[in-house]
Design an enzyme around this catalytic site. Structure first.
Site, PDB file in Angstrom:
ATOM      1  N   GLY A 166       0.772  -1.271   0.015  1.00 26.01           N
ATOM      2  CA  GLY A 166       0.045  -0.063   0.126  1.00 26.01           C
ATOM      3  C   GLY A 166       0.850   1.151  -0.142  1.00 26.01           C
ATOM      4  O   GLY A 166       1.706   1.362   0.841  1.00 26.01           O
ATOM      5  N   SER A 167       0.712   2.270  -0.821  1.00 27.03           N
ATOM      6  CA  SER A 167       1.520   3.427  -1.077  1.00 27.03           C
ATOM      7  C   SER A 167       0.921   4.272  -2.229  1.00 27.03           C
ATOM      8  O   SER A 167      -0.088   4.124  -2.703  1.00 27.03           O
ATOM      9  CB  SER A 167       2.777   2.745  -1.344  1.00 27.03           C
ATOM     10  OG  SER A 167       2.711   1.691  -2.244  1.00 27.03           O
ATOM     11  N   ARG A 168       1.931   5.178  -2.480  1.00 25.72           N
ATOM     12  CA  ARG A 168       1.713   6.153  -3.504  1.00 25.72           C
ATOM     13  C   ARG A 168       2.860   6.601  -4.429  1.00 25.72           C
ATOM     14  O   ARG A 168       4.014   6.384  -3.984  1.00 25.72           O
ATOM     15  CB  ARG A 168       1.255   7.545  -2.947  1.00 25.72           C
ATOM     16  CG  ARG A 168       0.205   8.533  -3.777  1.00 25.72           C
ATOM     17  CD  ARG A 168      -0.126   9.663  -3.186  1.00 25.72           C
ATOM     18  NE  ARG A 168       0.583  10.841  -3.354  1.00 25.72           N
ATOM     19  CZ  ARG A 168       0.807  11.852  -2.589  1.00 25.72           C
ATOM     20  NH1 ARG A 168      -0.138  11.848  -1.614  1.00 25.72           N
ATOM     21  NH2 ARG A 168       1.565  12.710  -2.861  1.00 25.72           N
TER      22      ARG A 168
END
Length: 200
Positions: A166-168
């Site tokens: 999970g991240s950007r």
């Protein structure tokens, strides 16, 4: 199917635990087996080919969560949830000028507060200007794994790293780009190495 580096760190203990627990307490074994399969799926690394269409391509799979101007440049950010491929790719061809790790918080990657999260910034010098690709950790992401180093040459669509869970991933466009050059909208689904985000 290829997998991103580091998958063994999570998958092997899960499968070994499942094998042992299957004889001791099968329900736990089933949970560990399911987790191991999830890890393999999460770390999947499918082949991608950049489109013939020119332009800046997405560094990540996910949904566009940020389009904004800052200090005379335009930033486009892609939020990756746990169902997305987390291998990141070069939005343009060029030379890596710097790779900088910045410690920080671990707020949800889709929130405005995530701008202060732990991150790795990769500056790429291209024929049409300087780009910055930011790998930003999320609430559950605790490890960012860049694959590139200063001086490396990248082709558009090359793998540049991955982030665990999970991240950007953001692209800060050169000053020559305006908001009108961005051809995606917030909420739009994009694919790393394939979807064009902006072009002039």
């Amino acid at each position: 199917m290829k997998f991103a580096p580091g998958y063994r760190r999570f998958a092997v203990p899960a499968f070994l635990g499942a094998a042992v627990a299957a004889f001791v307490f099968p329900p736990i074994g089933a949970v560990l087996l399911g987790f191991g399969v999830f890890v393999l799926w999460f770390f999947r690394d499918p082949e991608r080919a950049p489109p013939d269409e020119p332009g800046v391509i997405s560094p990540a799979d996910g949904h566009v969560s940020v389009i904004r101007a800052e200090d005379g440049r335009v930033r486009v950010g892609v939020f990756m949830n746990v169902t997305d491929v987390h291998v990141n790719r070069a939005p343009v061809s060029g030379r890596v000028r710097t790779v900088t790790h910045r410690p920080g918080a671990h707020k949800p990657a889709f929130s405005k507060d995530s701008d202060n999260n732990e991150r790795v910034d990769i500056v790429v010098e291209s024929d049409d200007g300087e780009y910055e690709v930011s790998q930003i950790a999320g609430a559950f992401a605790r490890r960012i794994h860049p694959y590139v180093a200063t001086g490396d040459h990248l082709e558009r669509g090359d793998k540049i790293g991955h982030i665990d869970f999970g991240s950007r991933a953001d692209v800060l466009l050169p000053e020559e780009f305006s908001s009108e050059d961005v051809i995606v909208e917030k909420g739009e689904s994009v694919r790393a190495g394939e979807t064009v985000l902006a072009k002039r």
